[in-house]
Write an enzyme that holds these catalytic residues in place. Structure first.
Site, PDB file in Angstrom:
ATOM      1  N   ASN A   9       0.893  -1.164   0.000  1.00 29.80           N
ATOM      2  CA  ASN A   9       0.000   0.000   0.000  1.00 29.80           C
ATOM      3  C   ASN A   9       0.932   1.213   0.000  1.00 29.80           C
ATOM      4  O   ASN A   9       1.444   1.614   1.040  1.00 29.80           O
ATOM      5  CB  ASN A   9      -0.879  -0.052   1.249  1.00 29.80           C
ATOM      6  CG  ASN A   9      -1.813   1.139   1.354  1.00 29.80           C
ATOM      7  OD1 ASN A   9      -1.729   2.092   0.568  1.00 29.80           O
ATOM      8  ND2 ASN A   9      -2.687   1.098   2.338  1.00 29.80           N
ATOM      9  N   LYS A  16       3.185   0.825   3.248  1.00 30.26           N
ATOM     10  CA  LYS A  16       2.763  -0.224   4.178  1.00 30.26           C
ATOM     11  C   LYS A  16       2.909  -1.550   3.444  1.00 30.26           C
ATOM     12  O   LYS A  16       2.614  -1.627   2.251  1.00 30.26           O
ATOM     13  CB  LYS A  16       1.301  -0.027   4.596  1.00 30.26           C
ATOM     14  CG  LYS A  16       1.078   1.184   5.491  1.00 30.26           C
ATOM     15  CD  LYS A  16      -0.385   1.252   5.933  1.00 30.26           C
ATOM     16  CE  LYS A  16      -0.697   2.597   6.547  1.00 30.26           C
ATOM     17  NZ  LYS A  16      -2.121   2.896   6.577  1.00 30.26           N
ATOM     18  N   ARG A  94      -2.721  -1.993  -3.297  1.00 23.06           N
ATOM     19  CA  ARG A  94      -3.851  -1.086  -3.170  1.00 23.06           C
ATOM     20  C   ARG A  94      -3.698  -0.029  -4.261  1.00 23.06           C
ATOM     21  O   ARG A  94      -2.672   0.646  -4.346  1.00 23.06           O
ATOM     22  CB  ARG A  94      -3.844  -0.409  -1.804  1.00 23.06           C
ATOM     23  CG  ARG A  94      -4.969   0.575  -1.677  1.00 23.06           C
ATOM     24  CD  ARG A  94      -4.883   1.342  -0.393  1.00 23.06           C
ATOM     25  NE  ARG A  94      -6.005   2.261  -0.309  1.00 23.06           N
ATOM     26  CZ  ARG A  94      -6.082   3.238   0.568  1.00 23.06           C
ATOM     27  NH1 ARG A  94      -5.110   3.435   1.428  1.00 23.06           N
ATOM     28  NH2 ARG A  94      -7.120   4.030   0.589  1.00 23.06           N
ATOM     29  N   HIS A 182     -12.094   4.462  -0.372  1.00 20.67           N
ATOM     30  CA  HIS A 182     -11.991   3.647   0.854  1.00 20.67           C
ATOM     31  C   HIS A 182     -12.730   2.315   0.706  1.00 20.67           C
ATOM     32  O   HIS A 182     -13.161   1.709   1.692  1.00 20.67           O
ATOM     33  CB  HIS A 182     -12.550   4.399   2.087  1.00 20.67           C
ATOM     34  CG  HIS A 182     -11.714   5.577   2.507  1.00 20.67           C
ATOM     35  ND1 HIS A 182     -12.238   6.807   2.806  1.00 20.67           N
ATOM     36  CD2 HIS A 182     -10.391   5.700   2.667  1.00 20.67           C
ATOM     37  CE1 HIS A 182     -11.274   7.642   3.128  1.00 20.67           C
ATOM     38  NE2 HIS A 182     -10.131   7.001   3.044  1.00 20.67           N
ATOM     39  N   ARG A 242      -7.717  17.811   4.271  1.00 19.43           N
ATOM     40  CA  ARG A 242      -8.599  18.106   3.130  1.00 19.43           C
ATOM     41  C   ARG A 242      -9.893  18.749   3.617  1.00 19.43           C
ATOM     42  O   ARG A 242     -10.390  18.400   4.688  1.00 19.43           O
ATOM     43  CB  ARG A 242      -8.911  16.811   2.376  1.00 19.43           C
ATOM     44  CG  ARG A 242      -7.734  16.304   1.576  1.00 19.43           C
ATOM     45  CD  ARG A 242      -8.022  14.949   0.975  1.00 19.43           C
ATOM     46  NE  ARG A 242      -7.216  13.910   1.596  1.00 19.43           N
ATOM     47  CZ  ARG A 242      -7.457  12.606   1.540  1.00 19.43           C
ATOM     48  NH1 ARG A 242      -8.490  12.157   0.861  1.00 19.43           N
ATOM     49  NH2 ARG A 242      -6.675  11.739   2.144  1.00 19.43           N
ATOM     50  N   ASP A 284      -3.711  16.154  13.149  1.00 20.73           N
ATOM     51  CA  ASP A 284      -3.766  14.914  13.913  1.00 20.73           C
ATOM     52  C   ASP A 284      -4.814  15.023  15.029  1.00 20.73           C
ATOM     53  O   ASP A 284      -4.705  15.868  15.918  1.00 20.73           O
ATOM     54  CB  ASP A 284      -2.374  14.661  14.511  1.00 20.73           C
ATOM     55  CG  ASP A 284      -2.290  13.311  15.176  1.00 20.73           C
ATOM     56  OD1 ASP A 284      -1.832  12.365  14.536  1.00 20.73           O
ATOM     57  OD2 ASP A 284      -2.718  13.200  16.351  1.00 20.73           O
ATOM     58  N   ILE A 330      -9.260   7.357  13.739  1.00 22.05           N
ATOM     59  CA  ILE A 330     -10.111   8.173  14.612  1.00 22.05           C
ATOM     60  C   ILE A 330     -11.336   7.369  15.049  1.00 22.05           C
ATOM     61  O   ILE A 330     -11.693   7.334  16.232  1.00 22.05           O
ATOM     62  CB  ILE A 330     -10.550   9.467  13.887  1.00 22.05           C
ATOM     63  CG1 ILE A 330      -9.322  10.319  13.529  1.00 22.05           C
ATOM     64  CG2 ILE A 330     -11.541  10.252  14.726  1.00 22.05           C
ATOM     65  CD1 ILE A 330      -9.625  11.511  12.614  1.00 22.05           C
ATOM     66  N   GLU A 380      -7.390  -3.278   5.515  1.00 26.40           N
ATOM     67  CA  GLU A 380      -7.435  -3.258   4.050  1.00 26.40           C
ATOM     68  C   GLU A 380      -6.486  -4.301   3.453  1.00 26.40           C
ATOM     69  O   GLU A 380      -6.754  -4.875   2.403  1.00 26.40           O
ATOM     70  CB  GLU A 380      -7.047  -1.855   3.547  1.00 26.40           C
ATOM     71  CG  GLU A 380      -8.119  -0.826   3.862  1.00 26.40           C
ATOM     72  CD  GLU A 380      -7.584   0.586   4.044  1.00 26.40           C
ATOM     73  OE1 GLU A 380      -6.557   0.757   4.735  1.00 26.40           O
ATOM     74  OE2 GLU A 380      -8.196   1.517   3.517  1.00 26.40           O
TER      75      GLU A 380
HETATM   76  P1  ADP Z   1      -4.545   7.073   7.504  1.00 22.92           P
HETATM   77  O1  ADP Z   1      -5.704   7.628   6.741  1.00 22.92           O
HETATM   78  O2  ADP Z   1      -3.283   7.851   7.348  1.00 22.92           O
HETATM   79  O3  ADP Z   1      -4.371   5.555   7.394  1.00 22.92           O
HETATM   80  P2  ADP Z   1      -5.341   6.443  10.227  1.00 22.92           P
HETATM   81  O4  ADP Z   1      -6.510   5.577   9.931  1.00 22.92           O
HETATM   82  O5  ADP Z   1      -4.123   5.803  10.802  1.00 22.92           O
HETATM   83  O6  ADP Z   1      -4.954   7.363   9.019  1.00 22.92           O
HETATM   84  O7  ADP Z   1      -5.859   7.566  11.256  1.00 22.92           O
HETATM   85  C1  ADP Z   1      -5.021   8.591  11.689  1.00 22.92           C
HETATM   86  C2  ADP Z   1      -5.827   9.482  12.619  1.00 22.92           C
HETATM   87  O8  ADP Z   1      -6.280   8.720  13.751  1.00 22.92           O
HETATM   88  C3  ADP Z   1      -5.008  10.657  13.181  1.00 22.92           C
HETATM   89  O9  ADP Z   1      -5.757  11.854  13.128  1.00 22.92           O
HETATM   90  C4  ADP Z   1      -4.779  10.218  14.617  1.00 22.92           C
HETATM   91  O10 ADP Z   1      -4.590  11.291  15.498  1.00 22.92           O
HETATM   92  C5  ADP Z   1      -6.081   9.505  14.902  1.00 22.92           C
HETATM   93  N1  ADP Z   1      -5.966   8.704  16.118  1.00 22.92           N
HETATM   94  C6  ADP Z   1      -5.223   7.590  16.316  1.00 22.92           C
HETATM   95  N2  ADP Z   1      -5.300   7.214  17.618  1.00 22.92           N
HETATM   96  C7  ADP Z   1      -6.107   8.121  18.250  1.00 22.92           C
HETATM   97  C8  ADP Z   1      -6.575   8.282  19.582  1.00 22.92           C
HETATM   98  N3  ADP Z   1      -6.232   7.429  20.553  1.00 22.92           N
HETATM   99  N4  ADP Z   1      -7.392   9.331  19.851  1.00 22.92           N
HETATM  100  C9  ADP Z   1      -7.751  10.197  18.887  1.00 22.92           C
HETATM  101  N5  ADP Z   1      -7.344  10.093  17.599  1.00 22.92           N
HETATM  102  C10 ADP Z   1      -6.527   9.078  17.296  1.00 22.92           C
END
Ligand code: ADP
Length: 403
Positions: A9, A16, A94, A182, A242, A284, A330, A380
């Site tokens: 990915n 990844k 992916r 997605h 975004r 984040d 999230i 995924e």
């Molecule tokens: P990507 O789209 O890059 O794969 P992820 O699915 O890994 O992203 O999600 C990243 C988001 O998840 C970031 O905004 C991160 O802060 C949030 N996140 C991860 N763990 C927590 C947590 N414990 N509390 C709040 N947000 C979190």
């Protein structure tokens, strides 16, 4: 030796990967890992199937110049040392965009690569990196069979209304459609639904993939009925960087009155908006939750308000709502975001079990809630491994000849 599939990915700054052994009952994960910070400060991490860290010192990735073309050969050499009784025979990738016709995975051929190159303008942040990884792997390991698995495929079951913009037909016919993204994540959720939701699995479900990129998918009978993300990965929910859905008049204003160039506008909408733009602090979510500034909390509140509003719009496409599934970084981890979204859906009868929500439990609704609420961690990579496995079972394929 057992045959194995390498899953890649490839993003703009991360790669990844995962390795799955091909067993009679399907793919079994053997290791997974990630190279983050490509192009700036690459950091490598990998774990075996039991979650134990694997040594990375022997993978020379510390050079700041390391790019995907350098990483993939280095990764293959590293895998040879760590794949323990496995022979990688296939690779699954992916690929974000498969266009309007690809309703499932496809073997990589020179003709397919040309078809997917033509879709780069529709997914400029992701598609070039996905395709570069395929080309690099074809050059490094030409004996491997490569399969492309598309994020758009899952949504090809949607009806005419869900896939169309209110634009002149000639534009629609030229491909300006709502494709959705997605899809590999939603396919995984669809597959997991019976385990979590029992009899409700075939009902009216909204899955919320809330990660750095974020979207919603309305499903009935575990098939995509509608989604919040359309022509590009910009539409729909507010995301990490975004903007999500925006009055197109704003884009005209930025260009006509503020004299921004196409590149400036693209950079603004894809990289400088969303949680980052509204907070002025970070993209984040975890960082914003811990930040004391009111702007951080306004950004979170806007993210949740818009997600809840879009959920009610998608519920209309389903004619009602039985379950909501939260997934991705999230969705799986932020009790605050789930609470703020569900509070806005109280008028639909959604009731959160706050203790279960705080524990990130699988079921987070009360017993009296009219809508069942779940957390399902997405995967995924296993969907890609499964798609490769299914294709190889049905018709053994050859390696790409001259990519
Ligand atoms: P990507 O789209 O890059 O794969 P992820 O699915 O890994 O992203 O999600 C990243 C988001 O998840 C970031 O905004 C991160 O802060 C949030 N996140 C991860 N763990 C927590 C947590 N414990 N509390 C709040 N947000 C979190």
């Amino acid at each position: 030796m057992t045959d194995a599939t390498l899953v890649l990915n490839a993003g703009s700054s991360s790669l990844k990967f995962a390795v799955y052994s091909c067993e009679p009952d399907g793919p079994h994960v053997r290791l997974r890992g990630k190279v983050a910070g490509i192009g700036t400060h690459p950091v490598f991490s990998a774990r075996n199937a039991h979650g134990q860290p694997l040594p990375s010192q022997d993978l020379m990735l510390v050079s700041t110049e390391a790019d995907h073309d350098a990483l993939i050969p280095a990764l293959l050499t590293w895998l040879e040392r760590h794949e323990d009784g496995l022979t990688i025979t296939c690779a699954g990738h992916r690929v974000v965009h498969g266009g309007r016709l690809r309703g499932g995975p496809a073997q990589v051929t020179p003709a397919l690569l040309d078809e997917l190159e033509a879709l780069i303008p529709l997914a400029p942040l992701h598609q070039p990196h996905n395709l570069a990884a395929i080309r690099c792997l074809a050059a490094t390991a030409p004996h491997l069979t490569q399969i492309a698995c598309f994020d758009t495929s899952f949504h090809r079951t949607q009806d005419w209304l869900a896939q169309h913009f209110a634009l002149p037909r000639a534009l629609t016919e030229s491909g300006v459609l709502r494709y959705g993204f997605h899809g590999l994540s939603y396919q995984y959720i669809a597959r997991q639904l019976p385990r979590y939701t029992g009899v409700h699995a075939e009902g009216r479900v909204i899955a919320a993939h809330l990660g750095n990129g974020a979207s919603l998918c309305a499903m009935r009978e575990r098939k995509s009925v509608a989604t919040s993300m359309g022509f590009t990965a910009l539409e729909g929910l507010m995301m990490g960087q975004r903007c999500g859905s925006l009055d197109p008049g704003v884009v005209l204003y930025l260009m006509d009155t503020l004299k921004m160039t196409t590149d400036d506008v693209s950079h603004l909408l894809y990289e400088k908006s969303g949680l980052l733009g509204v907070s002025g602090i970070s993209n984040d979510m975890a960082e914003l939750e811990a930040h004391p500034a009111p702007e951080a909390h306004e950004a979170i509140a806007l993210f949740c308000y818009r997600a809840a509003c879009d959920m009610t719009a998608l519920a209309t496409s389903l004619g009602g709502l039985d379950s909501i599934v939260f997934t991705a970084g999230i969705g799986e981890n932020s009790a605050l975001v789930r609470r703020l979204i569900v509070e806005r859906l109280g008028w639909l009868g959604a009731e959160l079990d706050t203790d279960a929500n705080a524990r990130n439990a699988s079921c987070i609704s009360t017993t009296t809630s009219r809508i069942s609420l779940y957390i399902i961690p997405t995967d995924e990579e296993v969907i890609i491994a499964q798609e490769v496995h299914d294709m190889m079972q049905h018709s053994p394929l050859g390696a790409i000849s001259n990519a």
